[in-house]
Enzyme design. Sequence first.
Site, PDB file in Angstrom:
ATOM      1  N   LYS A 297       0.810  -1.229   0.000  1.00 38.57           N
ATOM      2  CA  LYS A 297       0.000   0.000   0.000  1.00 38.57           C
ATOM      3  C   LYS A 297       0.843   1.280   0.000  1.00 38.57           C
ATOM      4  O   LYS A 297       0.391   2.315  -0.476  1.00 38.57           O
ATOM      5  CB  LYS A 297      -0.958   0.018   1.199  1.00 38.57           C
ATOM      6  CG  LYS A 297      -2.172  -0.888   1.015  1.00 38.57           C
ATOM      7  CD  LYS A 297      -3.156  -0.727   2.166  1.00 38.57           C
ATOM      8  CE  LYS A 297      -4.333  -1.653   1.994  1.00 38.57           C
ATOM      9  NZ  LYS A 297      -5.315  -1.549   3.070  1.00 38.57           N
ATOM     10  N   ASP A 333      -9.975   3.256   1.925  1.00 40.84           N
ATOM     11  CA  ASP A 333     -10.106   2.666   3.268  1.00 40.84           C
ATOM     12  C   ASP A 333     -10.748   3.655   4.249  1.00 40.84           C
ATOM     13  O   ASP A 333     -11.553   3.256   5.097  1.00 40.84           O
ATOM     14  CB  ASP A 333      -8.729   2.241   3.811  1.00 40.84           C
ATOM     15  CG  ASP A 333      -8.273   0.916   3.207  1.00 40.84           C
ATOM     16  OD1 ASP A 333      -9.137   0.126   2.786  1.00 40.84           O
ATOM     17  OD2 ASP A 333      -7.058   0.680   3.159  1.00 40.84           O
TER      18      ASP A 333
HETATM   19  P1  NAP Z   1      -0.551  -3.523   9.721  1.00 33.62           P
HETATM   20  O1  NAP Z   1      -0.178  -2.332   8.923  1.00 33.62           O
HETATM   21  O2  NAP Z   1       0.324  -4.718   9.747  1.00 33.62           O
HETATM   22  O3  NAP Z   1      -0.771  -3.001  11.248  1.00 33.62           O
HETATM   23  C1  NAP Z   1      -1.111  -3.874  12.281  1.00 33.62           C
HETATM   24  C2  NAP Z   1      -1.029  -3.144  13.619  1.00 33.62           C
HETATM   25  O4  NAP Z   1      -1.397  -4.069  14.633  1.00 33.62           O
HETATM   26  C3  NAP Z   1       0.379  -2.647  13.951  1.00 33.62           C
HETATM   27  O5  NAP Z   1       0.310  -1.465  14.700  1.00 33.62           O
HETATM   28  C4  NAP Z   1       0.910  -3.791  14.822  1.00 33.62           C
HETATM   29  O6  NAP Z   1       1.900  -3.398  15.729  1.00 33.62           O
HETATM   30  C5  NAP Z   1      -0.332  -4.166  15.572  1.00 33.62           C
HETATM   31  N1  NAP Z   1      -0.247  -5.537  16.093  1.00 33.62           N
HETATM   32  C6  NAP Z   1       0.060  -6.650  15.395  1.00 33.62           C
HETATM   33  N2  NAP Z   1       0.041  -7.719  16.208  1.00 33.62           N
HETATM   34  C7  NAP Z   1      -0.264  -7.260  17.436  1.00 33.62           C
HETATM   35  C8  NAP Z   1      -0.409  -7.875  18.706  1.00 33.62           C
HETATM   36  N3  NAP Z   1      -0.214  -9.181  18.855  1.00 33.62           N
HETATM   37  N4  NAP Z   1      -0.722  -7.090  19.763  1.00 33.62           N
HETATM   38  C9  NAP Z   1      -0.892  -5.765  19.627  1.00 33.62           C
HETATM   39  N5  NAP Z   1      -0.758  -5.109  18.452  1.00 33.62           N
HETATM   40  C10 NAP Z   1      -0.452  -5.865  17.376  1.00 33.62           C
HETATM   41  O7  NAP Z   1      -1.979  -4.064   9.280  1.00 33.62           O
HETATM   42  P2  NAP Z   1      -3.237  -3.197   8.774  1.00 33.62           P
HETATM   43  O8  NAP Z   1      -3.235  -3.127   7.295  1.00 33.62           O
HETATM   44  O9  NAP Z   1      -3.251  -1.945   9.549  1.00 33.62           O
HETATM   45  O10 NAP Z   1      -4.453  -4.150   9.191  1.00 33.62           O
HETATM   46  C11 NAP Z   1      -4.823  -4.310  10.541  1.00 33.62           C
HETATM   47  C12 NAP Z   1      -6.086  -5.150  10.625  1.00 33.62           C
HETATM   48  O11 NAP Z   1      -7.175  -4.468   9.994  1.00 33.62           O
HETATM   49  C13 NAP Z   1      -5.968  -6.488   9.904  1.00 33.62           C
HETATM   50  O12 NAP Z   1      -6.603  -7.468  10.665  1.00 33.62           O
HETATM   51  C14 NAP Z   1      -6.718  -6.285   8.612  1.00 33.62           C
HETATM   52  O13 NAP Z   1      -7.301  -7.479   8.127  1.00 33.62           O
HETATM   53  C15 NAP Z   1      -7.814  -5.327   9.059  1.00 33.62           C
HETATM   54  N6  NAP Z   1      -8.281  -4.517   7.927  1.00 33.62           N
HETATM   55  C16 NAP Z   1      -9.601  -4.622   7.597  1.00 33.62           C
HETATM   56  C17 NAP Z   1     -10.101  -3.878   6.554  1.00 33.62           C
HETATM   57  C18 NAP Z   1     -11.553  -4.007   6.209  1.00 33.62           C
HETATM   58  O14 NAP Z   1     -11.943  -3.592   5.110  1.00 33.62           O
HETATM   59  N7  NAP Z   1     -12.381  -4.500   7.092  1.00 33.62           N
HETATM   60  C19 NAP Z   1      -9.267  -3.026   5.808  1.00 33.62           C
HETATM   61  C20 NAP Z   1      -7.916  -2.929   6.174  1.00 33.62           C
HETATM   62  C21 NAP Z   1      -7.457  -3.688   7.249  1.00 33.62           C
HETATM   63  P3  NAP Z   1       3.462  -3.342  15.295  1.00 33.62           P
HETATM   64  O15 NAP Z   1       3.567  -2.158  14.395  1.00 33.62           O
HETATM   65  O16 NAP Z   1       4.160  -3.220  16.573  1.00 33.62           O
HETATM   66  O17 NAP Z   1       3.729  -4.627  14.577  1.00 33.62           O
END
Ligand code: NAP
Length: 504
Positions: A297, A333
């Site tokens: 992204k 998003d």
């Molecule tokens: P990302 O960029 O990888 O960010 C994930 C975040 O969660 C980071 O801040 C990470 O911390 C934190 N994290 C990961 N594992 C963790 C844990 N065990 N405990 C606490 N914090 C944790 O991912 P993203 O793109 O933001 O997506 C995040 C979630 O949103 C995913 O589940 C994705 O499927 C969902 N999502 C849904 C939609 C939808 O349309 N519904 C759209 C986009 C995303 P660190 O930086 O320290 O690793």
Amino acid sequence: MNDGKICVSVCAATADEMISRIKRAEEFADIIELRFDCLEHLQLKNFLGEIKINRFSSKFLITFRPQEFGGRREISLSERRKFWEFISSFANAEYFDIEPDLQKKFAGLRINPRIVSFHNFTGLNNLENIFEELRETNSYIIKIAVQADDIADSIAVWKLLETAKKDDKKLIPIAMGEAGKWTRILGLAHGAPLTYAALDAGDETAPGQISARDLTEVYRVKQLNEQTEIYGIVGSPVAQSLSPFMQNAAFEFHNLDAIYIPLEVKNLDEFIRKFIAFETREVELNFKGFSVTIPHKQAIIKHLDYLDETAREIGAVNTVKIINGKLHGFNTDAHGFIEPLRNSYGDLKNAKAAILGAGGAARACVYALKKAGANVTIFARNIEKAKFSAGEFEVELRELRITNHELRFADFDIVVNATPLGMKGEFQTRTPAAASQIENVKLVYDLVYNPFETEFIKEARTANVPTLGGLSMLVAQGAKQFEIWTQMDAPASEMSAAALKRLK
Ligand code: NAP
């Protein structure tokens, strides 16, 4: 429309199971591949007897592939000879798939029309030479299947279609694996006579095979042609994505000559160079746009000619539209997040929102909430890493410790999970907060949509807190993408139903 056919590959160890699978395959198959090599040795005769009794209306493709060519069991040369001598008189056979070694060894065998097939499960480069060798066998159809780990690995086999056309030869080019799925979807539109399908999801006889139902109902492979507009989801992994089901339901609703396909891309630069950029691309697929997901992204931005204001402020792009060869980047998003939230919660001005997580999705949430006038606090496990985002958006930052049940969110109106906790797979049994921590909150919003009901949503129910699941965001961001690409109204309820059907 094209002239290609769907060939459902049927494989079972016993005659009875084989017969029951053929009956199910008839719903979608133009041709059914009988994988005789899947049958246990002693079942072969039973099966041939059963086939005569059952009198199928389908045409069959006969395959008896030994292990060294990718088949299911060891088969000696003499067994192979006996089999082919016997089977050549098989009534319903439309094609016989014979390995290249037999074409030479059994040159006198009177079996027609033949498919000569070549499989390589490790991937390789000298495909032009292999095509030449197979061409010499004078078979009716040449099938070449090679493993692809990244999407660019599938180009060499696809390019043979041009060579075959010049030679007036029929070719089935298959790139196996997730990264080659597009060759199975688009092959018929570009002149391949057959595409192979699995009977059901989970019944694949080769890596990356798609079920016959999906090839027919989701990807409409027999209706595609070289002018069909191509869209897709670019990321890694993309196998679990619901977007192809949602977007194809929308294209079908509006009766558009367009299709949306999974594009397993590990190396983004190479994908843009070889598939998209006008000056350098190696395949002509009529791309009009694509979705971008993890991990590309941010990386996509350097390839764009234009960047929309919202995407610039969030620092991430999830949508690309191709206009006259130029790449335009957008972010849907933020819209996808805020639209269902407004519908559920109402006016967000001065609402107090806690965002758990500080990754890409969290940035879109913070951006949209701030625009709507909410007060936002980011909770992140890694404060140092999250400082940049919090500073940029000028919001409060606090530490998130999942094991710390002392942390209470009672001061917040809305708590949003933007971490992967609860997602299908290793995180499925986990929640970012327990019921006791979210008492008195007005709304819990979990961005995770698979599974449909996450542990966090269950905790919210226990605490009597209203909930909003991630599917609503998925559909809203996808609907906006559809509108950007087509300038038409997105059929959101059809898109939602298609995603939900797949999820459940
Ligand atoms: P990302 O960029 O990888 O960010 C994930 C975040 O969660 C980071 O801040 C990470 O911390 C934190 N994290 C990961 N594992 C963790 C844990 N065990 N405990 C606490 N914090 C944790 O991912 P993203 O793109 O933001 O997506 C995040 C979630 O949103 C995913 O589940 C994705 O499927 C969902 N999502 C849904 C939609 C939808 O349309 N519904 C759209 C986009 C995303 P660190 O930086 O320290 O690793």
